[in-house]
Design a protein around this motif. Sequence first.
Motif, PDB file in Angstrom:
ATOM      1  N   LYS A   1       2.094  25.095  -1.153  1.00 26.05           N
ATOM      2  CA  LYS A   1       1.144  24.456  -0.243  1.00 26.05           C
ATOM      3  C   LYS A   1       1.826  23.794   0.947  1.00 26.05           C
ATOM      4  N   THR A   2       2.803  22.954   0.705  1.00 28.50           N
ATOM      5  CA  THR A   2       3.450  22.229   1.794  1.00 28.50           C
ATOM      6  C   THR A   2       4.184  23.176   2.726  1.00 28.50           C
TER       7      THR A   2
ATOM      8  N   SER B   1      -7.516  22.631   7.631  1.00 25.99           N
ATOM      9  CA  SER B   1      -6.288  21.868   7.375  1.00 25.99           C
ATOM     10  C   SER B   1      -5.054  22.584   7.908  1.00 25.99           C
ATOM     11  N   ALA B   2      -3.906  21.904   7.810  1.00 28.30           N
ATOM     12  CA  ALA B   2      -2.637  22.539   8.165  1.00 28.30           C
ATOM     13  C   ALA B   2      -2.379  23.748   7.278  1.00 28.30           C
ATOM     14  N   PHE B   3      -2.768  23.668   6.003  1.00 29.23           N
ATOM     15  CA  PHE B   3      -2.599  24.829   5.126  1.00 29.23           C
ATOM     16  C   PHE B   3      -3.414  26.008   5.636  1.00 29.23           C
ATOM     17  N   GLN B   4      -4.681  25.757   5.989  1.00 32.17           N
ATOM     18  CA  GLN B   4      -5.511  26.861   6.487  1.00 32.17           C
ATOM     19  C   GLN B   4      -4.932  27.438   7.769  1.00 32.17           C
ATOM     20  N   LEU B   5      -4.505  26.575   8.684  1.00 31.59           N
ATOM     21  CA  LEU B   5      -3.911  27.048   9.934  1.00 31.59           C
ATOM     22  C   LEU B   5      -2.654  27.867   9.655  1.00 31.59           C
ATOM     23  N   GLY B   6      -1.805  27.351   8.756  1.00 32.19           N
ATOM     24  CA  GLY B   6      -0.553  28.044   8.451  1.00 32.19           C
ATOM     25  C   GLY B   6      -0.781  29.382   7.786  1.00 32.19           C
TER      26      GLY B   6
ATOM     27  N   VAL C   1       8.474   2.132   4.255  1.00 30.36           N
ATOM     28  CA  VAL C   1       9.405   3.019   3.553  1.00 30.36           C
ATOM     29  C   VAL C   1       8.810   4.420   3.498  1.00 30.36           C
ATOM     30  N   ASP C   2       9.608   5.421   3.849  1.00 27.13           N
ATOM     31  CA  ASP C   2       9.193   6.819   3.732  1.00 27.13           C
ATOM     32  C   ASP C   2       9.954   7.476   2.584  1.00 27.13           C
ATOM     33  N   LEU C   3       9.224   8.163   1.714  1.00 19.33           N
ATOM     34  CA  LEU C   3       9.802   8.818   0.541  1.00 19.33           C
ATOM     35  C   LEU C   3       9.224  10.227   0.414  1.00 19.33           C
ATOM     36  N   PRO C   4       9.825  11.087  -0.388  1.00 14.75           N
ATOM     37  CA  PRO C   4       9.286  12.440  -0.569  1.00 14.75           C
ATOM     38  C   PRO C   4       7.900  12.421  -1.231  1.00 14.75           C
ATOM     39  N   SER C   5       7.200  13.536  -1.108  1.00 17.60           N
ATOM     40  CA  SER C   5       5.881  13.662  -1.711  1.00 17.60           C
ATOM     41  C   SER C   5       5.961  13.522  -3.230  1.00 17.60           C
ATOM     42  N   VAL C   6       4.919  12.907  -3.813  1.00 13.48           N
ATOM     43  CA  VAL C   6       4.790  12.832  -5.271  1.00 13.48           C
ATOM     44  C   VAL C   6       3.512  13.534  -5.723  1.00 13.48           C
ATOM     45  N   ASN C   7       2.968  14.402  -4.863  1.00 13.04           N
ATOM     46  CA  ASN C   7       1.764  15.155  -5.202  1.00 13.04           C
ATOM     47  C   ASN C   7       2.161  16.369  -6.036  1.00 13.04           C
ATOM     48  N   PRO C   8       1.696  16.484  -7.284  1.00 13.11           N
ATOM     49  CA  PRO C   8       2.108  17.603  -8.145  1.00 13.11           C
ATOM     50  C   PRO C   8       1.808  18.974  -7.564  1.00 13.11           C
ATOM     51  N   SER C   9       0.726  19.100  -6.792  1.00 15.71           N
ATOM     52  CA  SER C   9       0.401  20.404  -6.223  1.00 15.71           C
ATOM     53  C   SER C   9       1.378  20.809  -5.131  1.00 15.71           C
ATOM     54  N   SER C  10       2.130  19.839  -4.615  1.00 17.67           N
ATOM     55  CA  SER C  10       3.130  20.130  -3.581  1.00 17.67           C
ATOM     56  C   SER C  10       4.533  20.272  -4.150  1.00 17.67           C
ATOM     57  N   VAL C  11       4.857  19.477  -5.184  1.00 13.46           N
ATOM     58  CA  VAL C  11       6.252  19.435  -5.656  1.00 13.46           C
ATOM     59  C   VAL C  11       6.411  19.747  -7.134  1.00 13.46           C
TER      60      VAL C  11
ATOM     61  N   ALA D   1       0.854  -1.183   0.000  1.00  9.35           N
ATOM     62  CA  ALA D   1       0.000   0.000   0.000  1.00  9.35           C
ATOM     63  C   ALA D   1       0.886   1.228   0.000  1.00  9.35           C
ATOM     64  N   VAL D   2       0.551   2.183  -0.846  1.00  5.97           N
ATOM     65  CA  VAL D   2       1.258   3.454  -0.927  1.00  5.97           C
ATOM     66  C   VAL D   2       0.285   4.567  -0.579  1.00  5.97           C
ATOM     67  N   ASP D   3       0.665   5.397   0.397  1.00  8.78           N
ATOM     68  CA  ASP D   3      -0.097   6.587   0.739  1.00  8.78           C
ATOM     69  C   ASP D   3       0.723   7.791   0.310  1.00  8.78           C
ATOM     70  N   ALA D   4       0.382   8.356  -0.845  1.00  3.20           N
ATOM     71  CA  ALA D   4       1.137   9.468  -1.421  1.00  3.20           C
ATOM     72  C   ALA D   4       0.493  10.778  -0.984  1.00  3.20           C
ATOM     73  N   GLY D   5       0.947  11.296   0.147  1.00  3.22           N
ATOM     74  CA  GLY D   5       0.347  12.488   0.731  1.00  3.22           C
ATOM     75  C   GLY D   5       0.958  13.773   0.207  1.00  3.22           C
ATOM     76  N   GLY D   6       0.461  14.882   0.713  1.00  6.39           N
ATOM     77  CA  GLY D   6       0.942  16.174   0.269  1.00  6.39           C
ATOM     78  C   GLY D   6       2.308  16.532   0.802  1.00  6.39           C
ATOM     79  N   THR D   7       2.712  15.899   1.909  1.00  2.23           N
ATOM     80  CA  THR D   7       3.999  16.198   2.525  1.00  2.23           C
ATOM     81  C   THR D   7       5.013  15.073   2.335  1.00  2.23           C
ATOM     82  N   SER D   8       4.548  13.828   2.344  1.00  4.67           N
ATOM     83  CA  SER D   8       5.451  12.694   2.177  1.00  4.67           C
ATOM     84  C   SER D   8       4.705  11.533   1.547  1.00  4.67           C
TER      85      SER D   8
END
Length: 320
Positions: free
Chosen positions: A206-207, A155-160, A33-43, A11-18
């Motif tokens: 965003k991130t 969200s964290a974005f709204q808070l930030g 395994v932890d890898l960098p984000s692959v979300n286009p809106s983040s990276v 299972a892969v969870d491709a989030g906005g941060t990681s």
Amino acid sequence: MTPSGAPITFAVDAGGTSTRMTVLRGGTAPLDVDLPSVNPSSVGDSTADDGVRDVFAVLRHAAGGDAVEGVFASAAIGGGTLAYWQRAVAAAMHSSGLRGAVHVMNDVDPLLFGAPLRGVGGVLVVGTGSCVLARDGAELLRLGGTEYLASDEGSAFQLGRAGLVAAVRAYDGRGARTAIRDRLERDAGVPVDGLARRLAELPHPKTAVARLATAVTAAWLEDGDDVARGIVEGAVADLADMVRHVSRRLGPLDWVMTGGVVCRCAPFTALLRSVVADRLGQEVTMTLTPDCRRQALSMVAADGSTASHDTPTGAVVVTR
């Protein structure tokens, strides 16, 4: 490594941060395994494409030549982007030489359609972004999840972003003094107006903006800051309104919550549960889960065959 014939599920969870991946081989401990984000809106698109190839290269090494079946889930996957992600995943699988089937879907789908909800309940995501997916057995309701310009309430974005605005207003004298400004300037090493300009010049902010949320919650909890408290209470109210809207439409449901904000800030989550109970006039079961990987794995049977993938954004990519 040589093929063993043992069933490989993942299972892969491709989030906005990681990006987080779990690989299971029968009889062995899970590989996380932890890898960098692959979300286009983040990276960005190019970095996202490279990142997807890296994910499947790591999976190919872990599988050791065996065929795999699993789930690739991301907030970036939806009705309008599903075909794009099918192509991206297929290209990455072919590039890696991986054999098997990958079920591509939005990262909220496994939380609703995997165990324990199995398609009936509500999912509240409060991470870099936010959204709700709920189903009463017949009607499916999705709220938000349209990225940070149009949604991501609570969200964290709204808070930030709210924290950054408050800090800038304190800096130029329009707003009340706030410990958020002190924390942001200390972390960034520049005055808050310089930080705001630096963030505005990023192609994909965003991130970076979401990371500012920790300054807001810390000012609320550690400094007793009234401005920070107001921002947090506003975010919680937005999230509670989403739950209330679903409850009015679909009736009482059990809920799963996930995302960095609710999983890493217990007082925020306790406040959210309290406000939801107050808005609905009753206690609501809201179970925390760190991400969608456990639920995604529950959607693949132990023998590697598909157990259930009848989700709103589901698609299958297969390589031989």
